[in-house]
Design an enzyme around this catalytic site. Structure first.
Site, PDB file in Angstrom:
ATOM      1  CG  ASN A  19      12.365  -2.402   2.553  1.00 27.92           C
ATOM      2  OD1 ASN A  19      13.497  -2.853   2.662  1.00 27.92           O
ATOM      3  ND2 ASN A  19      11.361  -3.113   2.107  1.00 27.92           N
ATOM      4  CD  GLN A  85       9.520  -8.630  -6.256  1.00 30.52           C
ATOM      5  OE1 GLN A  85      10.682  -9.036  -6.315  1.00 30.52           O
ATOM      6  NE2 GLN A  85       8.830  -8.326  -7.327  1.00 30.52           N
ATOM      7  CD  GLU A  86       7.870  -2.426   0.611  1.00 30.00           C
ATOM      8  OE1 GLU A  86       6.668  -2.151   0.800  1.00 30.00           O
ATOM      9  OE2 GLU A  86       8.721  -2.389   1.517  1.00 30.00           O
ATOM     10  CG  LEU A  87      16.390  -4.019  -1.166  1.00 27.24           C
ATOM     11  CD1 LEU A  87      16.626  -2.757  -0.328  1.00 27.24           C
ATOM     12  CD2 LEU A  87      17.134  -5.205  -0.551  1.00 27.24           C
ATOM     13  CB  ILE A  90      14.338   0.889  -2.461  1.00 27.57           C
ATOM     14  CG1 ILE A  90      13.028   1.106  -1.684  1.00 27.57           C
ATOM     15  CG2 ILE A  90      15.453   1.727  -1.850  1.00 27.57           C
ATOM     16  CD1 ILE A  90      13.065   0.566  -0.274  1.00 27.57           C
TER      17      ILE A  90
END
Length: 1162
Positions: A19, A85-87, A90
């Site tokens: 990421n 948003q990915e974080l 995750i």
């Protein structure tokens, strides 16, 4: 021990998900990290591995399937909504949230970023997060989203982070990350072995076919392609538009599979659907009438069949019926235009809103018929690896993973090859894998090779097959137009010119990339096998002397030979029979070369020609490439009527042929470094495009017939040392003329009004003709080292297109004409110009000005304050220069090294622009006469310019950032430096509340002795390393000053010199790691860019904190050091300040100062 596969576990997701902020790090740090992870056999995923058009939410699936996530936080991370948003996803998976296969291990990585900046959302990092949340159109769920983002950022740093400082060694840091990832993966694997998942009742390892089934369930690529195709059909739009879409692509890429999946989907939406597959073996019977019958039988027979309908009336009757219903027709594997004639012309019998899909591996068949085209892409690396591993049915680890990537890379996204490679390698050991890798480019996989050979033999006519193998043997990765010229089977000016190339492109057997013709690895290997085993048209002769000569003596099949390639790299020296090519009446291409010496110069010809060489009578040779050709001329009976490209570099040729011969098709001639060539008068080639005569040292003149070459655009005469003059001719198309190194050329004639690039450097000319003013297209003129050049004509100012003018080392040039207003680069170093023209200040676009090594310049009688684009000013070794005027406001580098008479500079040195964010360096080394007042002016300017970039909020990239620096002769640190010491190390004790002060930047200074530095080179850096005691923080390093010169000329420095630099100290006082720090050590050293220079001694060093203006007079730092001096800025008359200045800096990407100096290139 030989390793074999035993496990049938197939990993459907990546091992590591990365990421990161793509715009900032993709091409630098992440590219480095990703490559290293892959090279160590770790399956790491980044977003560029997804095909275009992929839904962003599908990245979440990658995260769910991963074992480890690397969250790389950087200065621009909070600019990206998707990074955040990915974080969030995750961190959810780190607690095994919904949809996650396993509990995700998260490793935070801080790339040139402070922990406190993230935890406290400080500076730009927090501001960008706030601005992102406030973006228009993102109002929905605004509060909830920013809470999740901030929680995710806080949560990710609750884990142990890997921190990369500004001046850390990236390669070492990447190695650290890879080690952490390997250790973590090993631990995860051990845990899974110790705590296996519960098995179902019929447990046990899956069979190989089950592994393949699991791969077939990995539908992400399939779903993506299906959605893209449905989008072209407007499947979701219930409109009245009939769509005919062609599905094309390389044979075996998956067109039929995709069409079948589409058919299943469309059957749910439209009642009347038919899927019709054409077969090559039945192509004659599967014509237009057959297709109409199949369509009717499948769509209308039961509903609209009327036994009273006669055969004569049937077509119209069927069409009337079809016009009443929407239909779906999928025609698979169309191989002939006649098969789909029913869909050409008037299609009023098809109801509006119907969908027609045609798959074919020849897109020319559907040209003008389809409303849109979908080219099926190959698999990306990640999906390709999944398919390959599914066939292997094993966990790929260690060397197997690295080798797997090589197989996947060679397959180039081709599904058939990936499957077959997997089947071929399944169950084999490491040695067998390595052996197969070594033969990939020579031996095709049996199934893939047979499939592609079948395409070659049955889908191509003879001319297309010949063109395909021509490219395999001679022209892969060559220029498109060049290959078209050589391969054309018809006249080049015909409307059908280039037909074979277009046909092969349409059939996806070659493709065009950046203007070059490329071929897939699998097709290239198959083509080489065809050449070696089946066709007799190409003789690829090896370096084995005996084998090659025996082959050339062989008379059988000579009349069929189309091309000969002879590699001399390992051949023993030997004579070549002059009849070697006689009888090859169809010979088109001849290449004699040394594969081990691609630059030609070091290669000796192994083929002697004691009796010359003969060619077939009435030859049709188009291409001759003969390196180190030993003949003095071509045979008298050689007719170049079909010759297109002639390459004879480093030959012994004296002339091409014994009399003038017409070469009407010849476009390219390279006779470079043919040192015995005396004349080209026998060359008559009206269509010649490029002529390379570089290094033809015996050539004395050019023939007048050269002007008959109406299409010549490039003429290279570099190093033709005996050339005395140019003929008085006019070449209407010539754009590039290179006369560099023609040391006996005394006069220059303008031989073309179309010139755009002109090299006259190192010639003996003493001036330019007035006609030079007519070169309205000229944009580049190089006259370096013209030692006899005395004047330049005034008409040079008329050249409105001229952007680069290089006059370096024209030592007799004293007067410079009126300036060309559009110049970007002007090099006048080493001239004798006494003064610049009055209109030089009108050079509003010039970016680089070099006036070095001019002893006639005593002062610059013009104000550069309005030259806003000037970035680099070089005044080195102007030994009589006594003063400098006001400098340009945007100057990034001034180099006045060796100006031994320079005494004064204008005050202020330059106008200050409050919007500037440019890193600058001002070099005054060896300016021994520089007055102290001038040094103070320089220091004052440097200090004030640093204020424009001093606010921590704008320090986005580095912990330490050298904003501006200067150096000049001297042996004392300026008195206003609060902390000074002898030697290269300063140690300062810190009070308990030291980091509560409102300092905004630091000033550093060193005195370096060069007295013992005998072997001086052209690169030098003064570096500072900062180390805090009792703090868990890596030492920080940055460059205080220095230089980097191009070429081999050393930058000689005499006596002691003072270096001063200002830098920000971004948020370091707020770091949690520094709360326990009680001492800081500053260590200075001199390096040559790679290692320390022991002969350069740091004699003294100094350090000061610079505070915000309103507190500068009231704040002091109670640290202690050797030779400590407490003198405030306000009390020092040598260092004026402007406390009322309120300029606001702007945010701009910055560069390291030593990079700026490398831009001084000749």
């Amino acid at each position: 021990m030989v390793t074999t596969f035993s496990s049938c576990e197939v990993k459907l997701g990546p091992e590591v998900f990365i990421n990161f902020r793509g715009d900032e790090l993709r091409k630098t740090f992440i590219s480095h990290l990703h490559k290293r992870l892959k090279g160590d056999g770790i399956d790491a995923f980044i977003d560029s591995e997804e095909d275009a058009g992929q839904e962003l939410t599908n990245f979440f699936k990658r995260i769910e399937k991963s074992k480890i996530a690397l969250a790389v936080l950087s200065s621009r991370y909070t600019e990206s909504h998707w990074c955040l948003q990915e974080l969030v996803k995750i961190m959810e998976c780190s607690m095994k949230g919904e949809g996650c296969n396993n509990k995700l291990l998260v490793i935070p990585i801080l790339y040139k970023l402070n922990v406190s900046t993230v935890t406290e959302l400080d500076g730009d990092f927090g501001l960008k997060l706030w601005n992102l949340w406030r973006l228009p159109g993102r109002n929905r769920h605004r509060d909830n989203r920013i809470v999740k983002w901030s929680e995710a950022l806080e949560d990710v740093l609750s884990r142990k982070a890997l921190i990369f400082p500004e001046n850390g060694k990236e390669d070492d840091f990447v190695s650290t990350i890879v080690t952490h990832v390997k250790n973590a993966l090993s631990k995860i694997q051990r845990q899974r072995v110790q705590n296996p998942k519960p098995q179902k009742a019929d447990g046990g390892n899956p069979k190989p076919h089950n592994c393949l089934s699991r791969a077939s369930n990995n539908t992400e690529p399939e779903e993506q392609r299906l959605k893209q195709l449905e989008g072209k059909l407007n499947v979701e739009c219930n409109d009245n538009e009939t769509r005919i879409v062609g599905v094309v692509g390389m044979p075996g890429i998956g067109k039929t599979y995709l069409a079948e999946k589409l058919f299943v989907n469309l059957k749910r939406k439209i009642d009347h659907c038919v899927f019709i597959k054409f077969e090559r073996e039945k192509s004659k019977e599967q014509g237009s009438e057959w297709l109409q019958k199949r369509v009717v039988e499948n769509l209308l027979y039961q509903d609209y069949f009327d036994p009273r309908t006669t055969d004569k009336d049937a077509p119209q009757y069927w069409k009337n019926g079809l016009a009443l219903v929407k239909i779906v027709v999928i025609l698979d594997n169309v191989i002939d235009k006649e098969q789909i004639d029913v869909f050409r012309g008037n299609c009023d019998w098809i109801k509006k809103g119907s969908k027609i899909v045609i798959t074919t591996r020849d897109k020319s068949l559907i040209e003008g018929l389809v409303s849109d085209l979908y080219e099926v892409p190959g698999l990306n690396e990640g999906d390709g690896l999944e398919l390959f591993r599914a066939q292997i049915c094993s966990n790929l680890e260690g060397k197997f993973m690295g080798m797997s990537r090589k197989f996947v890379d060679f397959a180039g996204g081709y599904p058939l090859a990936l499957r077959e490679f997997g089947v071929e390698l399944k169950g084999k050991d490491e040695d067998q894998w390595e052996e197969r890798l070594g033969t990939l480019t020579q031996i095709s996989n049996v199934e893939v090779g047979n499939f592609l050979k079948d395409i070659y033999e049955n889908d191509l006519d003879e001319k297309q097959r010949d063109a395909f193998l021509d490219i395999v043997c001679f022209f892969r990765s060559q220029d498109e137009n060049y290959i078209k010229s050589l391969l054309d089977s018809i006249e080049p000016n015909s409307t059908e010119a280039g037909r074979e190339v277009r046909d092969l492109v349409d059939k996806f057997l070659i493709h065009i990339s950046d203007g070059r013709i490329e071929m897939h690895n699998l097709l290239f290997t198959m083509g080489k096998e065809l050449v070696e085993t089946t066709t007799r048209k190409y003789w690829m002769l090896s370096s084995n002397s005996a084998v090659s000569i025996d082959a050339l003596r062989n008379k059988e099949g000579r009349d069929e030979v189309r091309g000969v390639v002879l590699d001399m790299s390992k051949m023993e020296e030997m004579p070549l029979n002059n009849q070697a090519f006689v009888g090859m009446s169809n010979l088109r291409y001849l290449k004699v070369y040394n594969s081990l010496c691609p630059n030609h110069s070091d290669a000796a010809c192994k083929l002697n020609l004691p009796n010359g060489i003969k060619f077939p009578k009435d030859n049709i040779v188009r291409y001759i490439y003969w390196m180190n050709f030993l003949g003095e001329e071509f045979p008298s009976d050689f007719e170049p009527k079909d010759l297109i490209d002639l390459w004879l570099p480093y030959s012994k040729i004296i002339r091409l042929w014994d009399c003038a011969k017409d070469a009407p098709k010849l476009k390219w001639v390279n006779l470079s470094h043919s040192s015995k060539l005396t004349s080209i008068s026998d060359l008559y080639a009206p269509n010649l495009l490029r002529l390379n005569l570089e290094g033809c040292t015996s050539l004395k003149e050019l023939p007048h017939e050269l002007q008959e070459m109406k299409n010549l655009v490039f003429l290279n005469l570099k190093g033709c040392t005996r050339l005395l003059y140019l003929p008085k001719i006019t070449m209407v198309s010539l754009k590039t003329l290179i006369l560099s190194g023609c040391s006996n050329l005394q006069t220059f004639e303008v031989i073309s009004g179309s010139l755009e690039t002109l090299y006259l450097n190192e010639t003996a000319i003493d001036g330019l003709p007035p006609a030079i003013g007519n070169l309205h297209r000229l944009n580049f003129l190089n006259m370096k080292d013209c030692k006899n050049l005395v004047t330049l004509p005034d008409c040079l100012g008329k050249l409105k297109s001229l952007q680069e003018l290089k006059l370096s080392r024209c030592s007799k040039l004293k007067i410079f004409p009126e300036i060309m207003e559009n110049l970007r680069v002007l090099l006048l170093d080493g001239t004798s110009i006494t003064e610049m023209p009055s209109n030089i200040i009108n050079l509003s676009f010039v970016q680089r000005l070099c006036l070095s090594r001019n002893d006639q310049i005593y002062s610059l009688q013009f104000d550069m304050g309005h030259m806003f684009h000037l970035k680099w000013l070089e005044m080195k070794y102007c030994k009589n220069l006594t003063s400098l005027p006001r400098l340009p406001p945007n100057l990034q580098c001034l180099n006045a090294h060796g100006c031994t008479s320079l005494r004064t500079v204008t005050s202020p040195l330059a106008l200050l622009k409050p919007t500037e964010q440019i890193h600058s360096t001002f070099i005054f080394t060896n300016c021994h006469e520089l007055e102290q007042v001038s040094k103070n002016v320089i220091i004052s300017y440097v200090q004030k310019k640093s204020e424009l970039m001093s606010d921590d909020r704008y320090n986005k990239d580095f912990v330490f950032k050298s904003l501006i620096s200067t150096c000049f002769p001297g042996c004392d640190i300026p008195a206003w430096f609060n902390h000074q010491g002898l030697g290269s190390v300063l140690k300062l004790e810190l009070p308990q509340d030291w980091n509560a002060g409102r300092f905004i930047r630091i000033a550093l200074s060193v005195v370096v002795s060069f007295k013992e530095y005998k072997h001086q080179n052209n690169t030098l850096q003064v570096k500072c390393t900062c180390d805090f005691t009792n703090a868990s923080l890596s030492p920080e390093s940055f460059v205080v000053g220095g230089w980097s010169e191009p070429g081999d000329e050393p930058h000689t420095v005499e006596s002691d010199h003072v270096f001063i630099a200002y830098t920000t100290w971004s948020s370091i006082k707020k770091r949690q790691q520094l709360s326990s720090a009680n001492e800081v050590s500053l260590r200075f050293e001199v390096t040559n860019g790679t290692s320390a220079v022991a002969e350069c001694e740091v004699m003294k060093s100094g350090f000061s904190l610079v505070y915000e203006p309103e507190e500068a007079e009231n704040t002091s730092w109670e640290g202690t050091s050797r030779m400590e001096k407490r003198i405030s800025f306000a009390d020092d008359g040598d260092f004026p300040t402007d406390a009322n200045y309120d300029g606001t800096p702007t945010t701009e990407d910055s560069k390291k100062p030593n990079f700026l100096m490398r831009l001084f290139s000749g």
